[in-house]
Design an enzyme around this catalytic site. Sequence first.
Site, PDB file in Angstrom:
ATOM      1  CD  GLU A 118       5.434 -17.636  32.645  1.00  0.00           C
ATOM      2  OE1 GLU A 118       5.846 -18.739  32.413  1.00  0.00           O
ATOM      3  OE2 GLU A 118       4.337 -17.103  33.121  1.00  0.00           O
ATOM      4  CE  LYS A 120       8.577 -23.048  24.416  1.00  0.00           C
ATOM      5  NZ  LYS A 120       9.448 -24.328  24.004  1.00  0.00           N
ATOM      6  CG  ASP A 122      15.222 -27.120  25.785  1.00  0.00           C
ATOM      7  OD1 ASP A 122      14.259 -27.964  25.718  1.00  0.00           O
ATOM      8  OD2 ASP A 122      16.247 -26.953  25.088  1.00  0.00           O
ATOM      9  CE1 TYR A 230       3.616 -24.890  31.853  1.00  0.00           C
ATOM     10  CE2 TYR A 230       5.850 -25.303  31.959  1.00  0.00           C
ATOM     11  CZ  TYR A 230       4.478 -25.858  31.435  1.00  0.00           C
ATOM     12  OH  TYR A 230       4.343 -26.666  30.816  1.00  0.00           O
ATOM     13  CE  LYS A 319      10.940 -23.083  20.982  1.00  0.00           C
ATOM     14  NZ  LYS A 319      11.017 -24.312  19.876  1.00  0.00           N
ATOM     15  CB  CYS A 413      30.043 -51.872   6.107  1.00  0.00           C
ATOM     16  SG  CYS A 413      28.862 -51.363   7.503  1.00  0.00           S
ATOM     17  CB  CYS A 416      28.692 -55.627   8.739  1.00  0.00           C
ATOM     18  SG  CYS A 416      28.397 -55.099   6.927  1.00  0.00           S
ATOM     19  CB  CYS A 431      26.413 -50.771   4.054  1.00  0.00           C
ATOM     20  SG  CYS A 431      26.652 -52.548   4.763  1.00  0.00           S
ATOM     21  CB  CYS A 437      24.715 -54.419   7.639  1.00  0.00           C
ATOM     22  SG  CYS A 437      25.304 -53.061   8.485  1.00  0.00           S
TER      23      CYS A 437
HETATM   24  S1  IVH Z   1       3.165 -22.387  29.106  1.00  0.00           S
HETATM   25  C1  IVH Z   1      -0.761 -24.012  27.194  1.00  0.00           C
HETATM   26  N1  IVH Z   1       5.520 -21.573  30.186  1.00  0.00           N
HETATM   27  O1  IVH Z   1       6.823 -25.477  26.437  1.00  0.00           O
HETATM   28  C2  IVH Z   1       0.795 -23.824  27.077  1.00  0.00           C
HETATM   29  N2  IVH Z   1       5.287 -23.632  28.710  1.00  0.00           N
HETATM   30  O2  IVH Z   1       5.826 -25.407  23.510  1.00  0.00           O
HETATM   31  C3  IVH Z   1       1.413 -24.254  28.376  1.00  0.00           C
HETATM   32  N3  IVH Z   1       7.652 -24.480  28.723  1.00  0.00           N
HETATM   33  O3  IVH Z   1       5.598 -28.339  26.650  1.00  0.00           O
HETATM   34  C4  IVH Z   1       3.022 -23.908  28.211  1.00  0.00           C
HETATM   35  N4  IVH Z   1       8.553 -23.150  29.834  1.00  0.00           N
HETATM   36  O4  IVH Z   1       6.554 -27.741  28.897  1.00  0.00           O
HETATM   37  C5  IVH Z   1       4.853 -22.458  29.229  1.00  0.00           C
HETATM   38  N5  IVH Z   1       7.333 -20.661  31.092  1.00  0.00           N
HETATM   39  C6  IVH Z   1       6.436 -21.713  30.465  1.00  0.00           C
HETATM   40  C7  IVH Z   1       7.382 -22.760  29.877  1.00  0.00           C
HETATM   41  C8  IVH Z   1       6.688 -23.689  28.930  1.00  0.00           C
HETATM   42  C9  IVH Z   1       8.859 -24.092  29.159  1.00  0.00           C
HETATM   43  C10 IVH Z   1       7.448 -25.850  27.839  1.00  0.00           C
HETATM   44  C11 IVH Z   1       6.103 -26.570  28.137  1.00  0.00           C
HETATM   45  C12 IVH Z   1       5.470 -27.054  26.860  1.00  0.00           C
HETATM   46  C13 IVH Z   1       6.482 -26.309  25.756  1.00  0.00           C
HETATM   47  C14 IVH Z   1       5.515 -25.704  24.821  1.00  0.00           C
END
Ligand code: IVH
Length: 675
Positions: A118, A120, A122, A230, A319, A413, A416, A431, A437
């Site tokens: 899936e 991830k 942000d 998710y 990542k 500075c 200040c 400073c 300051c």
């Molecule tokens: S599963 C038990 N799926 O990433 C783990 N997390 O580093 C549950 N996040 O705070 C997370 N997309 O909010 C999962 N497809 C996804 C996600 C996801 C983003 C975030 C999640 C968590 C963080 C974990």
Amino acid sequence: MVGESLKGIEDQVVKLREKINYHNHKYHTLDSPEIKDSEFDALFEELKSLEARNPNLITDDSPTQRMGSIPLESFSQVRHERPMLSLDNAFTEKDLEDFENRVRKNISGNSFPTFVGEPKIDGVAVSLIYQEGRLSRAATRGDGLIGEDITKNVRTIGTVPLALLGSDFPLTIEIRGEIYIPIPEFENMNLALRKLGKKEFANPRNAAAGSLRQLDPSETAKRPLKFFAYSADYQDQNEMPSEHSKVLEDLDHWGVRTNPLRKILTGSSACSVYYDRLALERPELTYEIDGVVFKVNSLSLQKKMGFLSRAPRWAIAKKFPAEEAVTYIQAVKFQVGRTGALTPVAQLEPIKVGGVTIRNASLHNMDEVRRLRIRIGDAVLVQRAGDVIPKVKKRIIGQSKAQTQEIELPLKCPVCGGNIIRDSGLVVARCLSGWNCTAQKKERIRHFSSRLAMDIRGLGNKIISQLVDENHVVRISDLYSLDHKTLSCLDRLGSKSATNILLALEKSKMTTFSRFIFALGIPDVGESTAKELCLFFGNLENLAKANEEALLQVPDVGMVIASNVRQFFDHQDNFDVVMELLDLGVTWDEEISREYKPLEGQVIVITGTLENYSRQELKEKLELLGATVSGSVSKGTSMVIVGESPGSKLKRARDLGVKIFSEIDLKDFLEEYRV
Ligand code: IVH
């Protein structure tokens, strides 16, 4: 009859809501509206007018209530039924293979496990609870155990259903997911802020977090927030499907928005291919993703693998690398930090990196400026990685503007106007105004009240700024003399928030020795050095009078820190502030030193295979803290530490009602005592 007609109206209201929810789902979640906006508006108006004439029929989950309700004074805290965990990271293909091998150890035969890949997202993690199909509570992740109740704000988000569709949903279900702001909408928000001369959000994630933290839900309603689910946990576990992918399908069926880019994958090489594909698609997406999550699809296997530390063992995140782009340095500004150090920040010709426009980038210090050999007017490669401030990576040779200019430390500075001291190499500038300051004063208060220091909740940056600018806080100890009248007169601070801050101030007075030392903000004394100093000297008096020679005996303390600590306590003003804080009631009751034995008299048994230590290592650590480590569980056993595949000792401990701790509980404890 009157009763019947009322019933008739109620039925009409219920039907209208169902219709509106249906079309809302078509529009927001599926992106395929079936009716024109004007037709939808007509339905909405009809419901609104029926509700206006029959206010007793208004419910919290009526679509008309999405617009936002009465502002809150503060968010209340909620405990998560199950902790909201984070994810472990895989950095390389090998990490992914290792993950797969760990999974394979838990399955019989020689088959490859099935994962769900899936994106991830942000954004900001949220937990949504639906009871009888109605959204009853929404909470932030918080520290994973305790979050904040943001139900009223989440109700304003179009992609979060107020009521689940259909009727075959569990009686109670907790749905977790990510709330985010799409990139184009984020850009528009920032554009509007810029026009108003207000501070912009650093990235879509911060914008989403800030939007969710509005006390006034009608403010949140104006923000372009969206939601992707998710995971879900059905209260009746017997109703749970056998696979994660099926849970997501259930959610789709109930009208909850899930991410369409997910894919079922077999084996780690399929995971790598999926990762590469998403990395290619990433620039085209309208929302930010910072990687890919791989989850074991079988829920029984997930259960079997369980959790380690703060992350599940059945999932891993890979990542994406930081994104880069080339732009020009237009100017360099200097920021003044807590200790007066001046940090150069490049003002860039605005550039889109990964869909987000960046305008500033950190240059860290003048050494970095020299190393990069950059001048104002140079073309540079900038990098953006998730939540961190963008960085200048290198100069692009041969592409500078016609006129370039050297980057020089200022003579005064920039905040200040006070004198600054520069080292002979012109690398570091500080400073010298200290507390005089305003930049330093604000940063010091911010540090003093931060979570790992005195942990004064509610004292945000805006409040600190005002307190300093309006001279309510001249010395740090003034924080503890603030009164309700002063606080409630600050901009946008209600009476309840003022009370909460006063309570937080009061609560913070009971602290620990090392938090207090860390809070003082002695240059280079971070959280762990503060702990070492406190462990070594045991009490404030010993620490405050220690000479440099004694200070150098402390682990991790070198010449610089020893001299900083000495200088700090030699300065009468600092000494006075410390005394004032103690007079105002700041206190702690532990006097920990290496002689302190928190486990004195405890008999501990270890069973199972440990991940982080060898048996012997752990035994020594526990003994150092005063425990006796024994080989068998009896009535006299104080606690049992359980690793992987524990033997009969665990059962015996359970039978005898002996306290049981995991290796993780213990790790935190040992880290606290630095053994
Ligand atoms: S599963 C038990 N799926 O990433 C783990 N997390 O580093 C549950 N996040 O705070 C997370 N997309 O909010 C999962 N497809 C996804 C996600 C996801 C983003 C975030 C999640 C968590 C963080 C974990």
